[in-house]
Design a protein around this motif. Structure first.
Motif, PDB file in Angstrom:
ATOM      1  N   UNK A   1       7.239 -11.615  20.596  1.00 50.39           N
ATOM      2  CA  UNK A   1       7.673 -11.238  19.250  1.00 50.39           C
ATOM      3  C   UNK A   1       6.957  -9.995  18.768  1.00 50.39           C
ATOM      4  N   UNK A   2       6.790  -9.940  17.457  1.00 57.23           N
ATOM      5  CA  UNK A   2       6.124  -8.800  16.823  1.00 57.23           C
ATOM      6  C   UNK A   2       4.809  -9.279  16.262  1.00 57.23           C
ATOM      7  N   UNK A   3       3.689  -8.748  16.768  1.00 56.63           N
ATOM      8  CA  UNK A   3       2.402  -9.232  16.279  1.00 56.63           C
ATOM      9  C   UNK A   3       1.545  -8.131  15.681  1.00 56.63           C
ATOM     10  N   UNK A   4       1.852  -6.885  15.960  1.00 59.12           N
ATOM     11  CA  UNK A   4       1.074  -5.787  15.392  1.00 59.12           C
ATOM     12  C   UNK A   4       1.121  -5.859  13.862  1.00 59.12           C
ATOM     13  N   UNK A   5      -0.039  -6.045  13.252  1.00 57.63           N
ATOM     14  CA  UNK A   5      -0.074  -6.312  11.807  1.00 57.63           C
ATOM     15  C   UNK A   5       0.492  -5.151  11.010  1.00 57.63           C
ATOM     16  N   UNK A   6       0.158  -3.956  11.439  1.00 63.90           N
ATOM     17  CA  UNK A   6       0.624  -2.784  10.695  1.00 63.90           C
ATOM     18  C   UNK A   6       2.155  -2.708  10.713  1.00 63.90           C
ATOM     19  N   UNK A   7       2.734  -2.913  11.894  1.00 66.66           N
ATOM     20  CA  UNK A   7       4.195  -2.873  11.995  1.00 66.66           C
ATOM     21  C   UNK A   7       4.822  -4.020  11.213  1.00 66.66           C
ATOM     22  N   UNK A   8       4.172  -5.177  11.231  1.00 66.91           N
ATOM     23  CA  UNK A   8       4.714  -6.326  10.490  1.00 66.91           C
ATOM     24  C   UNK A   8       4.820  -6.001   9.005  1.00 66.91           C
ATOM     25  N   UNK A   9       3.815  -5.309   8.449  1.00 66.65           N
ATOM     26  CA  UNK A   9       3.856  -4.964   7.031  1.00 66.65           C
ATOM     27  C   UNK A   9       4.806  -3.797   6.772  1.00 66.65           C
ATOM     28  N   UNK A  10       4.772  -2.792   7.671  1.00 69.57           N
ATOM     29  CA  UNK A  10       5.598  -1.608   7.424  1.00 69.57           C
ATOM     30  C   UNK A  10       7.075  -1.897   7.632  1.00 69.57           C
ATOM     31  N   UNK A  11       7.374  -2.722   8.632  1.00 68.75           N
ATOM     32  CA  UNK A  11       8.769  -3.060   8.915  1.00 68.75           C
ATOM     33  C   UNK A  11       8.936  -4.566   8.748  1.00 68.75           C
ATOM     34  N   UNK A  12       8.771  -5.001   7.501  1.00 67.80           N
ATOM     35  CA  UNK A  12       8.770  -6.430   7.226  1.00 67.80           C
ATOM     36  C   UNK A  12      10.054  -7.091   7.706  1.00 67.80           C
ATOM     37  N   UNK A  13      11.164  -6.353   7.672  1.00 66.72           N
ATOM     38  CA  UNK A  13      12.431  -6.938   8.120  1.00 66.72           C
ATOM     39  C   UNK A  13      12.340  -7.397   9.573  1.00 66.72           C
ATOM     40  N   UNK A  14      11.589  -6.670  10.391  1.00 57.78           N
ATOM     41  CA  UNK A  14      11.418  -7.114  11.778  1.00 57.78           C
ATOM     42  C   UNK A  14      10.534  -8.353  11.839  1.00 57.78           C
TER      43      UNK A  14
ATOM     44  N   UNK B   1      -2.543  -2.692 -11.295  1.00 53.53           N
ATOM     45  CA  UNK B   1      -3.924  -2.275 -11.552  1.00 53.53           C
ATOM     46  C   UNK B   1      -4.345  -1.258 -10.499  1.00 53.53           C
ATOM     47  N   UNK B   2      -4.845  -0.142 -11.006  1.00 52.58           N
ATOM     48  CA  UNK B   2      -5.149   0.986 -10.135  1.00 52.58           C
ATOM     49  C   UNK B   2      -6.559   0.849  -9.576  1.00 52.58           C
ATOM     50  N   UNK B   3      -6.756  -0.176  -8.770  1.00 57.91           N
ATOM     51  CA  UNK B   3      -8.080  -0.488  -8.249  1.00 57.91           C
ATOM     52  C   UNK B   3      -8.015  -0.613  -6.739  1.00 57.91           C
ATOM     53  N   UNK B   4      -9.124  -1.046  -6.164  1.00 62.21           N
ATOM     54  CA  UNK B   4      -9.187  -1.161  -4.711  1.00 62.21           C
ATOM     55  C   UNK B   4      -8.233  -2.212  -4.159  1.00 62.21           C
ATOM     56  N   UNK B   5      -7.992  -2.098  -2.873  1.00 63.15           N
ATOM     57  CA  UNK B   5      -7.103  -3.014  -2.166  1.00 63.15           C
ATOM     58  C   UNK B   5      -7.950  -3.895  -1.258  1.00 63.15           C
ATOM     59  N   UNK B   6      -7.633  -5.182  -1.211  1.00 59.55           N
ATOM     60  CA  UNK B   6      -8.382  -6.079  -0.327  1.00 59.55           C
ATOM     61  C   UNK B   6      -7.496  -7.255   0.040  1.00 59.55           C
TER      62      UNK B   6
ATOM     63  N   UNK C   1      -2.236  -3.588  -5.449  1.00 58.26           N
ATOM     64  CA  UNK C   1      -2.111  -2.849  -6.720  1.00 58.26           C
ATOM     65  C   UNK C   1      -1.050  -3.428  -7.654  1.00 58.26           C
ATOM     66  N   UNK C   2       0.046  -3.927  -7.116  1.00 59.35           N
ATOM     67  CA  UNK C   2       0.964  -4.670  -7.976  1.00 59.35           C
ATOM     68  C   UNK C   2       0.936  -6.123  -7.543  1.00 59.35           C
TER      69      UNK C   2
ATOM     70  N   UNK D   1       6.064  -9.450   0.076  1.00 62.42           N
ATOM     71  CA  UNK D   1       7.029  -8.975   1.081  1.00 62.42           C
ATOM     72  C   UNK D   1       6.716  -7.560   1.539  1.00 62.42           C
ATOM     73  N   UNK D   2       6.473  -6.677   0.581  1.00 59.54           N
ATOM     74  CA  UNK D   2       6.208  -5.284   0.938  1.00 59.54           C
ATOM     75  C   UNK D   2       4.893  -4.831   0.312  1.00 59.54           C
ATOM     76  N   UNK D   3       3.765  -5.188   0.914  1.00 62.47           N
ATOM     77  CA  UNK D   3       2.478  -4.773   0.352  1.00 62.47           C
ATOM     78  C   UNK D   3       2.332  -3.257   0.449  1.00 62.47           C
ATOM     79  N   UNK D   4       1.535  -2.717  -0.467  1.00 61.50           N
ATOM     80  CA  UNK D   4       1.364  -1.264  -0.491  1.00 61.50           C
ATOM     81  C   UNK D   4       0.533  -0.798   0.705  1.00 61.50           C
ATOM     82  N   UNK D   5       1.092   0.154   1.464  1.00 64.55           N
ATOM     83  CA  UNK D   5       0.361   0.790   2.567  1.00 64.55           C
ATOM     84  C   UNK D   5       0.463   2.296   2.384  1.00 64.55           C
ATOM     85  N   UNK D   6      -0.523   3.007   2.902  1.00 66.92           N
ATOM     86  CA  UNK D   6      -0.391   4.466   2.891  1.00 66.92           C
ATOM     87  C   UNK D   6       0.743   4.874   3.798  1.00 66.92           C
TER      88      UNK D   6
END
Length: 497
Positions: free
Chosen positions: A153-166, A257-262, A267-268, A489-494
RNA sequence: GAGCCGCUAGCUCAGCUGGUAGAGCAACGGACUUUUAAUCCGUAGGUCGUGGGUUCGAUCCCCGCGCGGCUCACCA
């Protein structure tokens, strides 16, 4: 790593494009919208799963299903596919004799990822799997990109967040999280509605961002030539509604809130806030316990909930401690320390946290609590008797003006809810805003008093209690999620580049 | 913002103390009418995140940058 348009990618894409062109050339539309679905895969499963193969033979009814091809096993003159719809998957058997030459030619060209419409009867294979014997096959969408591999399947965390539909397509448990998220919000909504709360919507764009102390996002309205802020909280607007005579209101909506991400901050994020006239923070302790237990019962049917490496026991009644009691109990700190800024500051330093006796006792106590106690509160625990200094919107306690009638709920060391009897004395409120403004000016920030809100208070706000619950964090607990990004569903990423 | 870790084929991953890369699945060609990680035969696919440096030679060592993860800080 999502670099598109690499050379080697294009060969895979070109193959799909060619199939698409072929399809068009043969006169069929590769993106039609004229297929009628009669059943979901789940409906057929529920209806036929218990039947014996002999009984299934008798069923002459034909069913129309649509979905995405998720697996494909091709034989010379037959093929098995699994299609996936919103309710699950179903196997289909494509046989040349049954389909006819044209549809079977199409079947041979199918790729994993394509959408198809199928029509046919049900039967059970030799391996006892309920399957559709397809009489008619229609291509509904030609997929032009290969899906991730079927086994890992799809396990790369970055891709999972960026392409949530996959991620949603390939990982059924992810879909489950978001079904559950919606279910929890629905439970909260009906719970409050049944108690007479009215759901409302208040401004997301505010001229003066208030109701909390966080940096806001700034935006601009062109026609009015007006700077606006995305709200950090709906609090001051919901209170205006109390003034207006809505005695029980709630809002479930986004704060920014315009603060750090963790793992705990996006932010939303989604906040539930509710206000009830003629109620106290103690009423809300009971209400909160009842509401969250209600969710636990409906989601788990149990008060014991697995979370990461532990189990959390939600069995009511939950522990209730004043902030000072908690510091004494968990921090092994002597009571007199909590009455003196010098001793409290000293205690903080001994624990390894920088502090100054210049800070107000209230701030020092709050700091001690956060450093020494908070992470230890695993079972749901209400902490009460907050210092007035850290609670500018809460009502002072009648017998001790240094404390406010407030509680926070902690579960697994996380702040889940924050509630208090609301400050409705407009004069006290103005003073506290002024104090808050002064301390912010020390930090170089300029804040504007919300005169309109103060004016509303002057008309008279009924005594009331109010509460905020961070929905994302609550959902994390109930979905066994370690990061807030796993329940958004779509967390904020750069951007990638 | 800081520290640590990661980034290799479409996906999931190997790649030793430096000698310009491998597997499985996916893809492509062929065989196959009850398979389910189908099977069998064959083929192709890579600027090793990115830019520098060291070296005869760098996926590997060093520095910068980008993105991500975790921890901390920030966030009443």
């Amino acid at each position: 790593m999502g670099r598109q348009n690499m050379k080697e990618t294009s060969t895979l894409l070109e193959v799909r494009r060619k199939k698409l062109e072929e399809c068009t050339r043969e006169g069929s539309n590769p993106f039609p919208n004229d297929f009628t679905v009669s059943h979901t895969t789940e409906q057929l499963r529920k209806r036929f799963e218990q039947l014996e193969p002999g009984e299934l033979e008798q069923i002459e009814e034909e069913f129309s299903l649509a979905g995405r091809v998720m697996s494909l096993r091709n034989f010379g003159k037959a093929a098995f596919i699994h299609i996936q719809d919103r309710t699950g998957t179903m196997q289909a058997y494509l046989q040349k004799d049954v389909l006819g030459d044209d549809d079977f030619t199409l079947a041979k060209k199918l790729d994993v990822g394509d959408f198809v419409g199928i029509q046919g009867r049900v039967f059970v294979t030799r391996t006892q799997e309920l399957t559709i014997k397809v009489g008619q096959l229609q291509l509904l969408v030609k997929s032009l990109r290969p899906l991730p591999e079927k086994w890992h399947g799809l396990s790369n965390i970055e891709t999972r967040y960026r392409q949530r539909y996959l991620d949603l397509l390939m990982n059924p448990e992810v879909k489950e999280v978001f079904y559950r998220r919606t279910k929890i919000i629905h439970l909260i909504r009906t719970f409050l509605q049944e108690k007479g709360f009215l759901e409302v919507e208040t401004p997301m764009m505010q001229g003066i961002p208030g109701g909390a102390a966080a940096r806001p996002f700034k935006t601009h309205h062109n026609t009015y030539k007006l700077d606006l802020y995305l709200r950090i909280s709906p609090e001051l607007y919901l209170k205006r509604l109390l003034v207006g005579g809505f005695e029980r209101v709630f809002e479930i909506n986004r704060n920014f809130r315009n603060e750090g991400v963790s793992t705990q901050h996006n932010p939303e994020f989604t906040m539930l806030e509710f206000y009830q006239a003629y109620a106290t923070y103690e009423d809300f302790i009971d209400l909160t316990e009842e509401m969250i237990c209600h969710i636990a019962q409906h989601v788990f049917g149990s008060f014991t909930i697995p979370y990461l490496d532990k189990e959390i026991d939600f069995t009511p009644p939950w522990q209730r401690l004043s902030m000072k009691e908690a510091i004494i109990h968990y921090g092994k700190i002597e009571p007199p320390v909590l009455e003196s800024p010098e001793l409290a500051s000293q205690a903080l330093k001994e624990c390894g946290f920088p502090s100054s006796p210049q800070d107000s006792l209230g701030h020092l106590l709050n700091e001690l609590f956060e450093q020494v106690v908070q992470h230890r509160l695993i079972k749901p625990t209400f902490i009460t008797s907050y210092p007035t200094a850290v609670s500018p919107l809460a009502r002072r306690n009648d017998s001790n003006p240094e404390e406010v009638d407030r509680f926070e709920l902690f579960i697994n060391g996380q702040e889940i809810a924050n509630a208090f009897s609301e400050l409705n004395d407009p004069i006290d409120q103005r003073e506290r805003f002024e104090k808050q403004r002064a301390s912010h000016e020390d930090d170089g920030e300029v804040t504007t008093l919300d005169e309109d809100f103060l004016q509303a208070l002057e008309y008279g706000m009924p005594p009331a209690a109010g509460e905020g619950i961070g929905i994302d964090r609550l959902v994390m607990l109930f979905c066994n999620a370690a990061s807030i990004r796993d329940v958004i569903l779509f967390p904020l990423l750069k951007p990638e580049r």
